[in-house]
Scaffold this motif. Sequence first.
Motif, short mmCIF file in Angstrom:
data_model
loop_
_atom_site.label_atom_id
_atom_site.label_comp_id
_atom_site.label_asym_id
_atom_site.label_seq_id
_atom_site.Cartn_x
_atom_site.Cartn_y
_atom_site.Cartn_z
N SER A 72 0.83 -1.21 0.00
CA SER A 72 0.00 0.00 0.00
C SER A 72 0.86 1.26 0.00
O SER A 72 0.52 2.26 -0.64
N SER A 94 -15.75 6.10 -7.28
CA SER A 94 -16.00 4.67 -7.16
C SER A 94 -14.85 3.91 -7.82
O SER A 94 -14.00 4.50 -8.50
N THR A 95 -14.84 2.59 -7.63
CA THR A 95 -13.76 1.78 -8.21
C THR A 95 -13.78 1.83 -9.73
O THR A 95 -12.74 1.69 -10.37
N THR A 96 -14.96 2.04 -10.32
CA THR A 96 -15.04 2.08 -11.78
C THR A 96 -14.43 3.34 -12.36
O THR A 96 -14.17 3.41 -13.56
N SER A 112 -6.60 -4.95 -4.49
CA SER A 112 -7.93 -4.99 -5.10
C SER A 112 -8.38 -3.59 -5.47
O SER A 112 -7.85 -2.60 -4.95
N PRO A 113 -9.36 -3.46 -6.36
CA PRO A 113 -9.88 -2.13 -6.68
C PRO A 113 -10.39 -1.38 -5.44
O PRO A 113 -10.21 -0.17 -5.34
N ARG A 114 -11.02 -2.10 -4.52
CA ARG A 114 -11.51 -1.44 -3.30
C ARG A 114 -10.34 -0.89 -2.48
O ARG A 114 -10.41 0.23 -1.95
N GLN A 115 -9.28 -1.68 -2.36
CA GLN A 115 -8.09 -1.20 -1.64
C GLN A 115 -7.48 0.00 -2.35
O GLN A 115 -7.07 0.97 -1.70
N LEU A 117 -8.99 2.20 -4.26
CA LEU A 117 -9.85 3.37 -4.06
C LEU A 117 -9.60 3.98 -2.69
O LEU A 117 -9.50 5.21 -2.55
N ALA A 118 -9.52 3.14 -1.65
CA ALA A 118 -9.27 3.65 -0.30
C ALA A 118 -7.92 4.37 -0.22
O ALA A 118 -7.80 5.42 0.42
N ARG A 121 -8.10 7.79 -1.94
CA ARG A 121 -8.75 8.77 -1.06
C ARG A 121 -7.82 9.20 0.06
O ARG A 121 -7.77 10.39 0.42
#
Length: 286
Positions: A72, A94-96, A112-115, A117-118, A121
């Motif tokens: 990360s 969003s991830t998209t 991952s895409p969620r990771q 995105l976080a 941010r």
Amino acid sequence: MPVPPDPVLKAAVRWLEHLPTSEVTRTRALFISYNAFGDLTPTQYSAAYDWLQKVGIIDTSGRVISPSPQRSELFEAAISGTLWLADADVLVSSTTELPEDAMRAANTLGLSPRQALALVRHSWGKVDTAERHRIGSAGEHALMKLLSDATSATVRHMAAESDGYGYDISVETPSRSIHLEVKTTIRRGRLRIYLSRNEFETSTQDPTWVLTVLRLSHDLQPLAVATVDRDWLLAAVPADQTLGGRWESARLDVPPEATSSGMHPMVTSLLTSPVPILVGEPPWPG
């Protein structure tokens, strides 16, 4: 600075896996000599090493600065120089909507895409906080100079004395005092401000409190001044939902119809020199 190529990020991971237990020369020889690491070239390993030093993950001796660097941390370093990061709050919801270079780096680093995105941010938050401080300070000093040159009133930089007043600048005459809360932007198409609870409560108790916005050029030169409507502000702030909780800071997107070009009339009545920007020339961009 663009996101490093995939091979460089892959090599950076390997450097961080081996440097904590091996010196630089031995690690470099390992990468060059063993077939398991032969999918990358010596040039790519060297580029990764130089990049890790440039972003401050390893020092000039090759020592890993962070006690246990994670992928990360590599991802945040990789996106830190991208042009889109400063506007990530608008561009990436969003991830998209993750930019292609961010997704590529995430895939290479096993995130991952969620990771991703976080982490975008989180990175934007750090960049935005530092940038807001830089631009806000420049705006306060610029308005101080404009007012000092345009009026015989005493202009005091209250924010330099304490952040507890609830406003940044005081314009004082023997008979009156006007209190200016200053918000600064370098963006033209959108006015987003951050209001603290103390600033808001001061506005409700002090009839001479005025919310003034200043637009600067990218080289921090003043371009336009506007005043935010007090009634709009009072209606726009969030309401406390319970007696046990309350908001402490609010982010507000100010619409053009809630602003009027130039300083508040209380201030312009004190001007002794016709400074165009202070009276709304050029007008605040809609």
